[in-house]
Design a protein around this motif. Structure first.
Motif, short mmCIF file in Angstrom:
data_model
loop_
_atom_site.label_atom_id
_atom_site.label_comp_id
_atom_site.label_asym_id
_atom_site.label_seq_id
_atom_site.Cartn_x
_atom_site.Cartn_y
_atom_site.Cartn_z
N PHE A 57 0.83 -1.20 0.00
CA PHE A 57 0.00 0.00 0.00
C PHE A 57 0.86 1.25 0.00
O PHE A 57 2.05 1.22 0.35
CB PHE A 57 -0.94 0.01 1.21
N ILE A 58 0.26 2.37 -0.38
CA ILE A 58 0.94 3.65 -0.38
C ILE A 58 -0.11 4.76 -0.35
O ILE A 58 -1.26 4.54 -0.74
CB ILE A 58 1.85 3.81 -1.63
N MET A 59 0.30 5.93 0.11
CA MET A 59 -0.54 7.11 0.04
C MET A 59 0.31 8.25 -0.50
O MET A 59 1.45 8.44 -0.09
CB MET A 59 -1.10 7.47 1.43
N LEU A 60 -0.24 8.97 -1.47
CA LEU A 60 0.44 10.10 -2.07
C LEU A 60 -0.32 11.38 -1.76
O LEU A 60 -1.55 11.37 -1.60
CB LEU A 60 0.53 9.94 -3.59
N VAL A 61 0.40 12.49 -1.67
CA VAL A 61 -0.22 13.79 -1.47
C VAL A 61 0.25 14.74 -2.56
O VAL A 61 1.31 14.56 -3.16
CB VAL A 61 0.11 14.39 -0.08
N ALA A 62 -0.56 15.75 -2.82
CA ALA A 62 -0.20 16.82 -3.75
C ALA A 62 -0.12 18.12 -2.97
O ALA A 62 -1.04 18.44 -2.19
CB ALA A 62 -1.24 16.93 -4.87
N GLU A 63 0.97 18.84 -3.15
CA GLU A 63 1.12 20.13 -2.49
C GLU A 63 1.37 21.20 -3.53
O GLU A 63 1.86 20.93 -4.64
CB GLU A 63 2.26 20.09 -1.47
N ILE A 64 1.05 22.44 -3.19
CA ILE A 64 1.12 23.51 -4.17
C ILE A 64 1.66 24.79 -3.51
O ILE A 64 1.42 25.04 -2.32
CB ILE A 64 -0.28 23.78 -4.79
N GLY A 65 2.40 25.55 -4.29
CA GLY A 65 2.87 26.87 -3.85
C GLY A 65 4.05 26.83 -2.90
O GLY A 65 4.50 25.77 -2.45
N GLU A 66 4.55 28.01 -2.61
CA GLU A 66 5.70 28.12 -1.72
C GLU A 66 5.37 27.65 -0.31
O GLU A 66 6.26 27.21 0.43
CB GLU A 66 6.18 29.57 -1.69
N LYS A 68 3.66 25.15 0.35
CA LYS A 68 3.52 23.69 0.28
C LYS A 68 2.22 23.21 0.93
O LYS A 68 2.18 22.30 1.75
CB LYS A 68 4.72 23.01 0.93
N GLU A 69 1.13 23.87 0.52
CA GLU A 69 -0.19 23.52 1.04
C GLU A 69 -0.65 22.18 0.46
O GLU A 69 -0.59 21.96 -0.75
CB GLU A 69 -1.20 24.61 0.67
N ILE A 70 -1.12 21.29 1.32
CA ILE A 70 -1.66 20.01 0.86
C ILE A 70 -3.04 20.27 0.24
O ILE A 70 -3.94 20.79 0.90
CB ILE A 70 -1.80 19.01 2.02
N VAL A 71 -3.18 19.91 -1.04
CA VAL A 71 -4.43 20.18 -1.74
C VAL A 71 -5.07 18.90 -2.30
O VAL A 71 -6.15 18.96 -2.88
CB VAL A 71 -4.22 21.18 -2.90
N GLY A 72 -4.42 17.77 -2.14
CA GLY A 72 -5.00 16.53 -2.65
C GLY A 72 -4.28 15.32 -2.10
O GLY A 72 -3.16 15.42 -1.59
N MET A 73 -4.93 14.16 -2.19
CA MET A 73 -4.30 12.91 -1.77
C MET A 73 -4.95 11.75 -2.50
O MET A 73 -6.05 11.87 -3.07
CB MET A 73 -4.40 12.72 -0.25
N ILE A 74 -4.26 10.63 -2.50
CA ILE A 74 -4.78 9.42 -3.11
C ILE A 74 -4.16 8.23 -2.39
O ILE A 74 -3.01 8.29 -1.95
CB ILE A 74 -4.46 9.38 -4.62
N ARG A 75 -4.93 7.16 -2.23
CA ARG A 75 -4.43 5.94 -1.60
C ARG A 75 -4.48 4.80 -2.60
O ARG A 75 -5.37 4.78 -3.47
CB ARG A 75 -5.27 5.58 -0.37
N GLY A 76 -3.58 3.87 -2.47
CA GLY A 76 -3.57 2.74 -3.37
C GLY A 76 -3.02 1.50 -2.70
O GLY A 76 -2.21 1.59 -1.77
N CYS A 77 -3.45 0.33 -3.14
CA CYS A 77 -2.95 -0.93 -2.60
C CYS A 77 -2.93 -1.97 -3.70
O CYS A 77 -3.57 -1.81 -4.75
CB CYS A 77 -3.79 -1.39 -1.41
N ILE A 78 -2.17 -3.02 -3.48
CA ILE A 78 -2.01 -4.10 -4.46
C ILE A 78 -2.23 -5.44 -3.78
O ILE A 78 -1.76 -5.65 -2.65
CB ILE A 78 -0.61 -4.06 -5.10
#
Length: 410
Positions: A57-66, A68-78
């Motif tokens: 499994f893993i979780m990813l985040v998306a950050e934006i701007g100087e 580094k604001e967290i604006v999104g995430m996604i989880r995945g597993c195999i």
């Protein structure tokens, strides 16, 4: 593990520095079909908990701007799961002294996407697409042959993202059936005996009867032995067996009774809570009135609305199956048993997800307003099929009567 483009960075989740930002995005994102009451989820302080029980499994985040604001995430597993079946001459069964060729499962390594979230002010910037593509890279790097996900059929933005931009195909449309937990206990027929199976007997039963069902996890033993699995329960007609006389699954299948049913219960309550928002004062008052009457006069069995407007937990019913002319009634008895267990453990609802063609769904009590008639599963082939056998391209295979919903992914 990061990529920068237009100040958007996608990287792996770091609990120490990302927890507050992820929780904020989660709170701002509603779950569920548009046009209905908003459903919010709270992951009880562990954003990765819904995939942590999977083999990889893993979780990813998306950050934006100087900042580094967290604006999104996604989880995945195999995991490794059944994608079809084949007839093997090396696996035969005896039936009235005649040898029959037994179908055996064909397994593949399949990945699952869960919990894609993008903060409302940051949508339409391509953040969701970046998160999905980066997740698919991780899937491929770890040998996954297929990727799939569940989304609401009327969530047009999500469906368009995956089918138009990411190359996914609409695959299956199972039904999510949700039943409230009342203040009264649900009567279970005295013509039915419910037996709790030990994990080893449950594993034998599932492998003997459900291993060729789509999405059946090869590591079903890990699921059944997980601390979140509250048990597997077998229902048989009264007089067939008692808890003390049940001979075990191997002997049970050597001479099975005419009708039987089974299900397992997963404790989602210890992983996340849900909350319905947006209900009018009139609806809240009506729901409260039903609860007051139900608590005061439980023998009336008033179908009361639980307190869904505050955080509530649920139990998930999985591995629902059975055989025989009375199987539907036996499933109904098991659901009543599961309701009473959920009541004792303080849950607000009991949920199940089954194929829309599943004959046993007739025995699963549910409220239409709380349920989803068509949950859309989309699938994508990530690479060559290296499964144990050959079913061709799984994405083009027709649906069967049943489907196995892994509780780790609900």
């Amino acid at each position: 593990m990061g990529e920068e483009n237009h100040e958007i960075v996608v990287r792996e989740f770091d609990r120490k520095k990302d927890l507050l930002g992820v929780e904020d995005v989660e709170r701002r994102c509603e779950v569920g079909p548009s046009g209905k009451l908003s459903l919010f989820t709270d992951l009880l302080g562990d954003p990765i908990c819904r995939v942590r029980n999977s083999p990889a499994f893993i979780m990813l985040v998306a950050e934006i701007g100087e900042q580094k604001e967290i604006v999104g995430m996604i989880r995945g597993c195999i995991k490794t799961a059944t994608c079809g079946k084949k007839l093997s001459r090396n696996a035969k069964i005896s039936n009235n002294n005649n040898e029959l060729i037994k179908p055996v499962p064909v397994y593949t390594k399949v990945a699952y996407i869960l919990g894609l979230r993008v903060s409302p002010p940051s949508r339409r910037l391509g953040i969701g697409l970046k998160l999905v593509r980066r997740m698919e890279e991780w899937f491929r790097d770890n040998g996954a042959e297929y990727s799939y996900l569940a989304t609401e059929n009327d969530n047009l933005a999500s469906v368009k993202l995956f089918t138009d931009k990411c190359g996914y195909s609409k695959f299956r449309t199972p039904s999510i059936l949700v039943n409230p937990v009342f203040a009264h206990r649900v009567p279970v027929s005295d013509q039915v005996t419910v037996i709790q199976l030990c994990p080893s007997d449950a594993e034998i039963l599932y492998r003997r009867r459900f291993s060729t069902t789509e999405f059946f996890p090869r590591d079903i033993d890990s699921v059944l032995n997980n601390k979140l699995s509250l048990g597997t329960f077998l229902a048989v007609p009264r007089g067939t067996y008692t808890t003390e006389s049940f001979p075990g699954s191997e002997l049970f299948f050597s001479d099975p009774c005419e009708s039987w049913a089974v299900l397992s219960i997963w404790n989602c309550k210890d992983v996340f809570t849900l909350e319905v928002r947006g209900a009018s004062l009139a609806k809240r008052a009506l729901a409260k009135t039903t609860r007051i009457v139900d608590r005061a006069f439980p023998w009336l069995q008033v179908p009361s609305v639980p307190e869904l407007f505050k955080p509530f937990g649920l139990h998930f019913l999985y591995g629902i199956g059975g055989e025989g002319t009375r199987a539907v009634k036996l499933v109904k008895a098991l659901c009543g048993y599961a309701h009473n267990l959920a009541k004792a453990r303080g849950c607000g609802v009991v949920a199940a997800e089954v194929s829309s063609r599943e004959p046993l769904r007739l025995g699963i009590p549910h409220w239409k307003k709380l349920s989803c008639a068509e949950d859309l599963w989309c699938i994508k082939r990530l690479g060559e099929d290296y499964s144990d056998g050959s079913v061709g391209d799984w994405t083009k295979s027709p649906p069967g009567l049943s489907i196995f919903v892994d509780p780790r992914e609900f």
